[in-house]
Enzyme design. Structure first.
Site, PDB file in Angstrom:
ATOM      1  N   ARG A 239       6.262  -8.302  -5.428  1.00  0.00           N
ATOM      2  CA  ARG A 239       6.133  -8.847  -3.985  1.00  0.00           C
ATOM      3  C   ARG A 239       6.553 -10.621  -4.090  1.00  0.00           C
ATOM      4  O   ARG A 239       6.202 -11.140  -5.020  1.00  0.00           O
ATOM      5  CB  ARG A 239       4.521  -9.022  -3.470  1.00  0.00           C
ATOM      6  CG  ARG A 239       4.079  -7.571  -3.161  1.00  0.00           C
ATOM      7  CD  ARG A 239       4.958  -7.122  -1.866  1.00  0.00           C
ATOM      8  NE  ARG A 239       4.525  -5.859  -1.401  1.00  0.00           N
ATOM      9  CZ  ARG A 239       5.163  -4.609  -1.718  1.00  0.00           C
ATOM     10  NH1 ARG A 239       6.102  -4.661  -2.652  1.00  0.00           N
ATOM     11  NH2 ARG A 239       4.754  -3.505  -1.270  1.00  0.00           N
ATOM     12  N   GLU A 268      10.612 -11.265   4.411  1.00  0.00           N
ATOM     13  CA  GLU A 268      11.520  -9.998   4.313  1.00  0.00           C
ATOM     14  C   GLU A 268      11.858  -9.637   5.675  1.00  0.00           C
ATOM     15  O   GLU A 268      10.658  -9.225   6.134  1.00  0.00           O
ATOM     16  CB  GLU A 268      11.357  -9.070   3.316  1.00  0.00           C
ATOM     17  CG  GLU A 268      11.463  -9.880   1.730  1.00  0.00           C
ATOM     18  CD  GLU A 268      11.028  -8.973   0.800  1.00  0.00           C
ATOM     19  OE1 GLU A 268      10.766  -7.717   1.104  1.00  0.00           O
ATOM     20  OE2 GLU A 268      10.954  -9.057  -0.391  1.00  0.00           O
ATOM     21  N   HIS A 297      15.249  -5.859  -1.677  1.00  0.00           N
ATOM     22  CA  HIS A 297      14.052  -4.988  -1.683  1.00  0.00           C
ATOM     23  C   HIS A 297      14.582  -3.689  -1.974  1.00  0.00           C
ATOM     24  O   HIS A 297      14.020  -2.640  -1.073  1.00  0.00           O
ATOM     25  CB  HIS A 297      13.044  -5.284  -0.674  1.00  0.00           C
ATOM     26  CG  HIS A 297      11.933  -4.852  -1.119  1.00  0.00           C
ATOM     27  ND1 HIS A 297      10.780  -5.689  -0.493  1.00  0.00           N
ATOM     28  CD2 HIS A 297      11.213  -3.846  -1.795  1.00  0.00           C
ATOM     29  CE1 HIS A 297       9.395  -4.969  -0.963  1.00  0.00           C
ATOM     30  NE2 HIS A 297       9.983  -4.115  -1.724  1.00  0.00           N
TER      31      HIS A 297
END
Length: 335
Positions: A239, A268, A297
């Site tokens: 994260r 994000e 990601h």
């Protein structure tokens, strides 16, 4: 009849979910990628169960879900959910902790090796204008694996998979995870650090695999990163908010950290004003040549993992909402 809401319209139909959940459950869908806030009130009011993938579920929206009993986060991390607010309403929260274990582990090790073998460095130099001389370049990045310590922050499913991969490549592997019982290190044939500071002080390549919690948010700031061995590599596939990007940039600029691989960012997708490190990366500033890799990601993704998300999410919803089992339940007091 119970109703389960899939608000994002992730798949062409709901046939698979209906098959897993059975005839006593109706599956309805939302309007697409817009947030929970954009869902019609009438749709929310029907939901006994709710799937969450990319959406955030703030406490301010829960009054719109009067029947809600179970939320299944279609992924590992559950920081998108306001768990205290959900707990106050008696809503059970679950995740899907095992859908992309191999993919994320492969991605983390691939980032580490791409940096540590100088692949990104030489790739960037050979496509420069003019291209670099046709020869290897000495760099703090490039090191023999067996002379390096590979540190892992968080030894859950993914961290364990990374440990096994790093060990196979010849790294000495050490981890820090205060929540695991004694003996895990012996079972895996790796070393255990008693504190974060002890882990960092002996680590050449750090891979982050902790969840985002009150304890881990901002855990790796500049002061912590400077405890790493000089010339370290940092990889984050966990994260974004765990790792301070400004601190990372400072350590990259002065060379204390040789390189970094980031699959996650604090925000994000990134929005303006973007972090200075990301701006320098996108501008291809020379000081970052071959030293920073950013992926969007995407570490979790393969077609197989995406199918697993769908199947395992539906199975978890069935087990908890229909059968009263405790599978993949995140306790309200979990940090």
């Amino acid at each position: 009849m119970l109703t389960v809401l899939e608000p994002e319209g992730l798949y062409p139909d709901t046939t698979l979910e209906e098959e897993i959940l059975g005839p006593g459950v109706r599956v309805i869908r939302g309007g697409g990628p817009g947030g929970v806030e954009e869902l019609p009130d009438a749709l929310c009011a029907e939901a006994d169960g709710l799937f969450i993938f990319r959406h955030w579920l703030p406490g301010s929206q829960l009054h719109r879900f009067p029947k809600l009993k179970v939320v299944v986060r279609m992924g590992v991390g559950y920081d998108r959910l306001d768990r205290p607010a959900l707990a106050a309403r008696g809503v059970t929260v679950c995740n899907v902790p095992d859908y992309g274990t191999t993919e994320v582990a492969d991605h983390a090790v691939a980032l580490a090796l791409t940096l540590r073998r100088g692949i990104a460095l030489h790739h960037d130099l050979q496509r420069a204008d003019p291209p670099a001389e046709w020869r290897y370049l000495d760099s703090p990045l490039v090191q023999r694996a067996s002379e390096q310590t590979f540190g892992i922050l968080g030894l859950g499913r993914i961290g364990t998979a990374v440990a096994l991969r790093a060990k196979a490549f010849g790294f000495r592997v050490v981890f820090f995870d205060p929540y695991l019982p004694n003996g895990v290190d012996r079972a895996l044939g790796i070393a255990r650090a008693r504190s974060l500071e002890e882990l960092l002080a002996q680590t050449d390549t750090l891979s982050i695999h902790a969840p985002l919690t009150r304890t881990t948010r901002g855990l790796l700031d500049e002061a912590a990163l400077r405890l790493l061995r000089p010339g370290a590599v940092v990889v984050n596939t966990a994260r974004g908010p765990i790792l301070d990007l400004d601190g990372l940039a400072a350590c990259l600029r002065d060379g204390h950290i040789a390189g970094a691989g980031l699959d996650v960012l604090p925000q994000e997708p990134p929005v303006a004003p973007i972090p200075a490190l990301l701006a320098a990366y996108r501008a291809r500033e020379p000081w970052l040549t071959g030293r920073l890799i950013v992926t969007p990601h995407s570490a979790f993704h393969t077609p197989h993992a995406f199918a697993d998300i769908r199947i395992k999410s539906a199975e978890t919803m069935r087990d908890v909402l229909l059968e009263g089992r405790h599978n993949n339940v995140i306790m309200p007091e979990a940090d």
